[in-house]
Design a protein around this motif. Structure first.
Motif, mmCIF file in Angstrom:
data_model
loop_
_atom_site.group_PDB
_atom_site.id
_atom_site.type_symbol
_atom_site.label_atom_id
_atom_site.label_comp_id
_atom_site.label_asym_id
_atom_site.label_seq_id
_atom_site.Cartn_x
_atom_site.Cartn_y
_atom_site.Cartn_z
ATOM 1 N N LEU A 180 0.838 -1.199 0.000
ATOM 2 C CA LEU A 180 0.000 0.000 0.000
ATOM 3 C C LEU A 180 0.872 1.248 0.000
ATOM 4 N N ARG A 181 1.936 1.255 0.820
ATOM 5 C CA ARG A 181 2.853 2.409 0.839
ATOM 6 C C ARG A 181 3.516 2.587 -0.519
ATOM 7 N N ARG A 182 3.907 1.467 -1.158
ATOM 8 C CA ARG A 182 4.547 1.554 -2.468
ATOM 9 C C ARG A 182 3.584 2.134 -3.500
ATOM 10 N N LEU A 183 2.325 1.715 -3.461
ATOM 11 C CA LEU A 183 1.326 2.235 -4.390
ATOM 12 C C LEU A 183 1.065 3.722 -4.158
ATOM 13 N N GLU A 184 0.988 4.130 -2.890
ATOM 14 C CA GLU A 184 0.789 5.544 -2.575
ATOM 15 C C GLU A 184 1.976 6.376 -3.063
ATOM 16 N N LEU A 195 4.360 10.082 -7.111
ATOM 17 C CA LEU A 195 5.318 10.358 -8.186
ATOM 18 C C LEU A 195 4.591 10.659 -9.490
ATOM 19 N N ASP A 196 3.521 9.923 -9.779
ATOM 20 C CA ASP A 196 2.757 10.168 -10.997
ATOM 21 C C ASP A 196 2.121 11.553 -10.985
ATOM 22 N N VAL A 197 1.578 11.947 -9.848
ATOM 23 C CA VAL A 197 0.958 13.264 -9.721
ATOM 24 C C VAL A 197 2.016 14.352 -9.914
ATOM 25 N N GLU A 198 3.174 14.191 -9.299
ATOM 26 C CA GLU A 198 4.255 15.169 -9.437
ATOM 27 C C GLU A 198 4.749 15.227 -10.880
ATOM 28 N N ASP A 199 4.869 14.077 -11.521
ATOM 29 C CA ASP A 199 5.310 14.029 -12.914
ATOM 30 C C ASP A 199 4.311 14.757 -13.812
ATOM 31 N N ARG A 200 3.038 14.528 -13.595
ATOM 32 C CA ARG A 200 2.004 15.196 -14.386
ATOM 33 C C ARG A 200 2.047 16.704 -14.171
ATOM 34 N N VAL A 253 8.362 0.839 -12.674
ATOM 35 C CA VAL A 253 8.204 1.364 -11.330
ATOM 36 C C VAL A 253 9.433 0.988 -10.521
ATOM 37 N N THR A 254 10.080 1.998 -9.973
ATOM 38 C CA THR A 254 11.283 1.721 -9.171
ATOM 39 C C THR A 254 11.036 1.947 -7.719
#
Length: 108
Positions: free
Chosen positions: A5-9, A14-19, A107-108
């Motif tokens: 769950l922490r990894r998904l969050e 990261l996706d939100v920041e990238d966008r 995903v890293t």
């Protein structure tokens, strides 16, 4: 389960920041292009003003050189931009071939 769950969050953050960064980059690129177009328009008006002044004062040779160079630069930049800009239209797919699925990001 808690680590997953922490990894998904974290991945979502990261996706939100990238966008957000991509949107900021596109906004800055739009401003840069607009600024360049206004600068080009201003320089064109300046050249036309000098050209008009040269014709009115009788410096026809200077006016011809100025007009010729302005036209050459304008046409040259148009040709250069059209040669080096990627085509916005999608390339047609040959009959019978399927398009490849997009490659998912790692995903890293």
């Amino acid at each position: 389960m808690d680590a997953e769950l922490r990894r998904l969050e974290y991945t979502h953050e990261l996706d939100v920041e990238d966008r957000r960064l991509k949107e900021k980059y596109m906004e800055m690129e739009d401003r840069r292009v607009t600024r360049g177009q206004w600068m080009s328009f201003t320089i064109s008006l300046l050249i036309l003003g000098v050209l008009f002044a040269a014709v009115m004062t009788g410096a026809h040779a200077a006016a011809a050189v100025l007009a010729g160079s302005a036209i050459t630069v304008g046409v040259g930049s148009f040709v250069y931009n059209n040669r080096h800009e990627p085509s916005a239209q999608p390339q047609p797919q040959p009959q019978g071939q399927k398009t490849a699925a997009p490659i998912p990001e790692a995903v890293t």
